[in-house]
Scaffold this motif. Structure first.
Motif, PDB file in Angstrom:
ATOM      1  N   ASN A 158      39.905  29.541  45.123  1.00  0.00           N
ATOM      2  CA  ASN A 158      39.959  29.331  46.822  1.00  0.00           C
ATOM      3  C   ASN A 158      39.088  30.172  47.358  1.00  0.00           C
ATOM      4  N   ALA A 159      39.711  31.446  47.214  1.00  0.00           N
ATOM      5  CA  ALA A 159      38.987  32.792  47.818  1.00  0.00           C
ATOM      6  C   ALA A 159      37.836  33.283  47.213  1.00  0.00           C
ATOM      7  N   GLY A 160      37.507  32.648  45.822  1.00  0.00           N
ATOM      8  CA  GLY A 160      36.361  33.636  45.215  1.00  0.00           C
ATOM      9  C   GLY A 160      36.547  34.818  44.683  1.00  0.00           C
ATOM     10  N   THR A 161      37.795  35.044  44.619  1.00  0.00           N
ATOM     11  CA  THR A 161      38.037  36.528  44.120  1.00  0.00           C
ATOM     12  C   THR A 161      39.330  36.867  43.741  1.00  0.00           C
ATOM     13  N   PHE A 162      39.783  37.644  42.533  1.00  0.00           N
ATOM     14  CA  PHE A 162      41.071  37.384  42.228  1.00  0.00           C
ATOM     15  C   PHE A 162      41.749  39.173  42.590  1.00  0.00           C
ATOM     16  N   ASP A 163      40.483  39.892  43.228  1.00  0.00           N
ATOM     17  CA  ASP A 163      40.998  41.201  43.611  1.00  0.00           C
ATOM     18  C   ASP A 163      41.983  41.227  44.778  1.00  0.00           C
ATOM     19  N   MET A 164      43.107  41.998  44.449  1.00  0.00           N
ATOM     20  CA  MET A 164      44.120  41.789  45.344  1.00  0.00           C
ATOM     21  C   MET A 164      44.070  42.681  46.680  1.00  0.00           C
ATOM     22  N   MET A 165      43.181  43.807  46.581  1.00  0.00           N
ATOM     23  CA  MET A 165      42.595  44.647  47.766  1.00  0.00           C
ATOM     24  C   MET A 165      41.999  43.534  48.753  1.00  0.00           C
ATOM     25  N   ALA A 166      41.011  43.090  48.336  1.00  0.00           N
ATOM     26  CA  ALA A 166      39.856  42.261  49.041  1.00  0.00           C
ATOM     27  C   ALA A 166      40.840  40.953  49.717  1.00  0.00           C
ATOM     28  N   LEU A 167      41.399  40.565  48.818  1.00  0.00           N
ATOM     29  CA  LEU A 167      42.413  39.392  49.370  1.00  0.00           C
ATOM     30  C   LEU A 167      43.432  39.981  50.512  1.00  0.00           C
ATOM     31  N   ALA A 168      43.973  40.884  50.355  1.00  0.00           N
ATOM     32  CA  ALA A 168      44.835  41.552  51.448  1.00  0.00           C
ATOM     33  C   ALA A 168      44.150  42.034  52.624  1.00  0.00           C
ATOM     34  N   THR A 169      42.865  42.571  52.590  1.00  0.00           N
ATOM     35  CA  THR A 169      42.017  42.751  53.701  1.00  0.00           C
ATOM     36  C   THR A 169      41.557  41.467  54.489  1.00  0.00           C
ATOM     37  N   ASP A 170      41.304  40.324  53.648  1.00  0.00           N
ATOM     38  CA  ASP A 170      40.957  39.151  54.043  1.00  0.00           C
ATOM     39  C   ASP A 170      42.014  38.263  54.814  1.00  0.00           C
ATOM     40  N   ASN A 171      43.294  38.858  54.462  1.00  0.00           N
ATOM     41  CA  ASN A 171      44.753  38.585  55.168  1.00  0.00           C
ATOM     42  C   ASN A 171      44.767  36.896  55.231  1.00  0.00           C
ATOM     43  N   GLY A 172      44.087  36.010  54.348  1.00  0.00           N
ATOM     44  CA  GLY A 172      44.361  34.800  54.355  1.00  0.00           C
ATOM     45  C   GLY A 172      43.593  33.952  55.122  1.00  0.00           C
ATOM     46  N   SER A 173      42.272  34.680  55.805  1.00  0.00           N
ATOM     47  CA  SER A 173      41.346  34.081  56.658  1.00  0.00           C
ATOM     48  C   SER A 173      40.662  32.960  56.010  1.00  0.00           C
ATOM     49  N   GLY A 174      40.459  33.508  54.408  1.00  0.00           N
ATOM     50  CA  GLY A 174      39.483  32.557  53.758  1.00  0.00           C
ATOM     51  C   GLY A 174      40.223  31.405  53.038  1.00  0.00           C
TER      52      GLY A 174
END
Length: 534
Positions: free
Chosen positions: A200-216
């Motif tokens: 759903n987020a388009g990435t499995f990168d934990m740093m990018a997901l943490a920076t996105d903070n659930g907004s996507g």
């Protein structure tokens, strides 16, 4: 720094392969078994040295920044990358893992558990170390899952082949099967949640997901993902009522297996909550936080009451099983701190993680030593067979067991105190959007748990270290062989001092100087909860 981190993760795997090969003629020593056990000590010692160098090279002025990073494309079609790095949250767990594995290898060199070939034992120990270290260093969701699963098979065989059957229904094989079935089922559910987030987020990168903070991610996706991932992590933690595999696994495991299971493997679940669930799906976590806290405090009370029942005269309680149930209660404090979603609570959870690894690791070492000397870990038998008990027969061993017990109950000045205290402070004032009355109720229940913890640990010290009153001693009626086994039992040996002293020293240092650990974790936690913004 990048090379050191890669070496720390890959080194044990290379050592495991080498352990299975014939030893060179000049390194065989007195026997092939001695050579391979020495190999285990050498490899784990080298990994510990590399981890210490990594910690010394870590920029302590910026613990919130991910350091020693490696980012290489692995599966381009899914955007899966070999992404490694450490910050103030993962570094202490990395050091703890390397230390405990080295101490276990050192202890096994002198006290190898009964079982098949030492070659297989050392190889499994090193594979277990590699998987655990990788779990705390990877920054890709699918790589995290692979590392998370990597430890299951080695621990299964350590329990099933080198464990004991005393006090376990169905024997060590049944305990190992229960361990693997529970954890594999939880992992399958967790994988579905990780895939849901990544796709759903388009990435499995934990740093990018943490920076996105659930907004996507929509709230429904977050809630579903937290439920799936949380269940998998809760099994490994273990959270009540998903804990029932733990007492059997600990009771059946060899001493070093219990040390690593309690000191390292349980931390993988709580680390996943902090590293993945809190920053990646904050809305979903906020939905489930009150339920997580409720399960956590239930586990605190349940674990304490179970230990109190096992410690009573005539209950036939196994000392290893009692320490296992105590882990359910202690990890309940970790989960409560995470559920508060506050810097204070999460810092308390991370501190309690490290403290539990040090103290419970020491406790399992000590219980293993008591069982080796007296041939049993049954509390009634120990109380009857020892008579005047450890204080009179093995005073240093008895004193160290009492020290570990009071550290576990949270005596101020020792490591066990700060994690529980910060967790209670976090529950007193939870994050915005969480019910303050509910969390203050959880805080009060958890505080009651600390009293119950003190009660059962003091009962254990009285019965094992101080013996039992004369009127109870007759009722215990120890068998002649049990009484004989307690006669002339040796006090602490030199190799035991070498294996246990670091845990004692670190328990005292962390208790007297908590800023050493909190100075690392707090900036990283603040950044994590702020969505990657310092």
């Amino acid at each position: 720094m990048q090379f050191l981190l890669a070496l720390i993760i890959a080194g044990p795997l290379a050592g495991a392969v080498a352990a299975l090969l014939p030893a060179p003629p000049g390194l065989r020593g007195r026997s092939p078994d001695q050579a391979v056990l020495r190999h285990g000590v050498t490899v784990t010692g080298a990994i510990l040295a590399a981890t210490v160098l990594l910690a010394l090279g870590f920029d302590h002025s910026q613990p919130s920044r991910m350091q020693a990073t490696t980012d290489i494309s692995w599966i381009a079609a899914l955007d899966v990358r070999i992404h490694l790095g450490i910050d103030g949250i993962s570094l202490p767990l990395l050091v703890l893992t390397a230390l405990l594995t080295f101490l276990c290898a050192l202890y096994s060199y002198f006290k190898m558990p009964q079982g098949p070939s030492p070659k297989a034992f050392v190889a499994l120990l090193l594979v277990l170390e590699s998987g655990t270290l990788a779990t705390f260093a990877v920054l890709d969701l699918l790589l995290f899952f692979l590392a998370f699963e990597m430890v299951l098979i080695p621990m299964y065989f350590l329990i099933a082949r080198w464990g004991g059957s005393e006090g376990v229904a169905g024997g060590r094989e049944a305990a190992a099967r229960k361990f693997i079935l529970y954890t594999l089922l939880g992992s399958v559910i967790m994988l579905l949640g990780l895939l849901l987030i990544g796709l759903n987020a388009g990435t499995f990168d934990m740093m990018a997901l943490a920076t996105d903070n659930g907004s996507g991610l929509s709230k429904s996706v977050q809630v579903t993902a937290v439920l799936a991932i949380g269940l998998g992590l809760a099994v490994k933690t273990p959270m009540w009522p998903l804990h029932s595999w733990l007492p059997d696994a600990h009771t059946a495991a060899p001493t070093v297996g219990s040390v690593l299971l309690a000191g390292v493997l349980l931390k993988m679940g709580t680390y996943g909550f902090v590293r993945i669930v809190l920053p990646v799906a904050p809305d979903g976590m906020r939905t489930f936080a009150p339920y997580l806290a409720a399960f956590a405090v239930t586990g605190i009370i349940y674990g304490s009451l179970a230990c109190l029942a096992l410690a009573q005269h005539g209950a036939g309680g196994d000392l290893k099983r009692l320490i296992a149930y105590s882990s359910v209660g202690h990890m309940g404090f970790v989960l409560l701190g995470i559920a508060t979603m506050t810097p204070t609570g999460v810092n308390g959870a991370l501190f309690a993680n490290i403290a539990h690894g040090l103290i419970t690791g020491l406790l399992f070492f000590l219980v293993g030593a008591v069982k080796d000397r007296y041939g049993t870990a049954d509390l009634d038998t120990l109380a009857g067979a020892t008579g005047a008990a450890l204080y009179g027969r093995a005073p240093r061993l008895g004193g160290l067991l009492a020290f570990a017990a009071v550290a576990s109950l949270g005596l101020p000045g020792l490591a066990g105190f700060w994690g529980e205290m910060l967790t209670l402070f976090g529950a007193f004032d939870p994050a915005e959007g969480l019910s303050r009355p509910a969390f203050r109720t959880f805080m009060a229940i958890a505080a009651l748990g600390t009293l119950l913890t003190a009660a059962y640990l003091l009962v254990v010290v009285r019965r094992v270290c101080m013996g039992v009153p004369p009127r109870e001693r007759a009722a215990d009626a120890p068998a002649p062989e049990a009484r004989a086994s307690g006669t002339g039992a040796p006090d602490i040996q030199g190799y035991e001092i070498a294996a246990w002293s670091p845990l004692v020293v670190l328990t005292v240092v962390a208790g007297l100087w908590p800023a050493v650990l909190l100075g690392l974790t707090d900036p990283a936690v603040q950044k994590l909860l702020a969505g990657g913004k310092s």
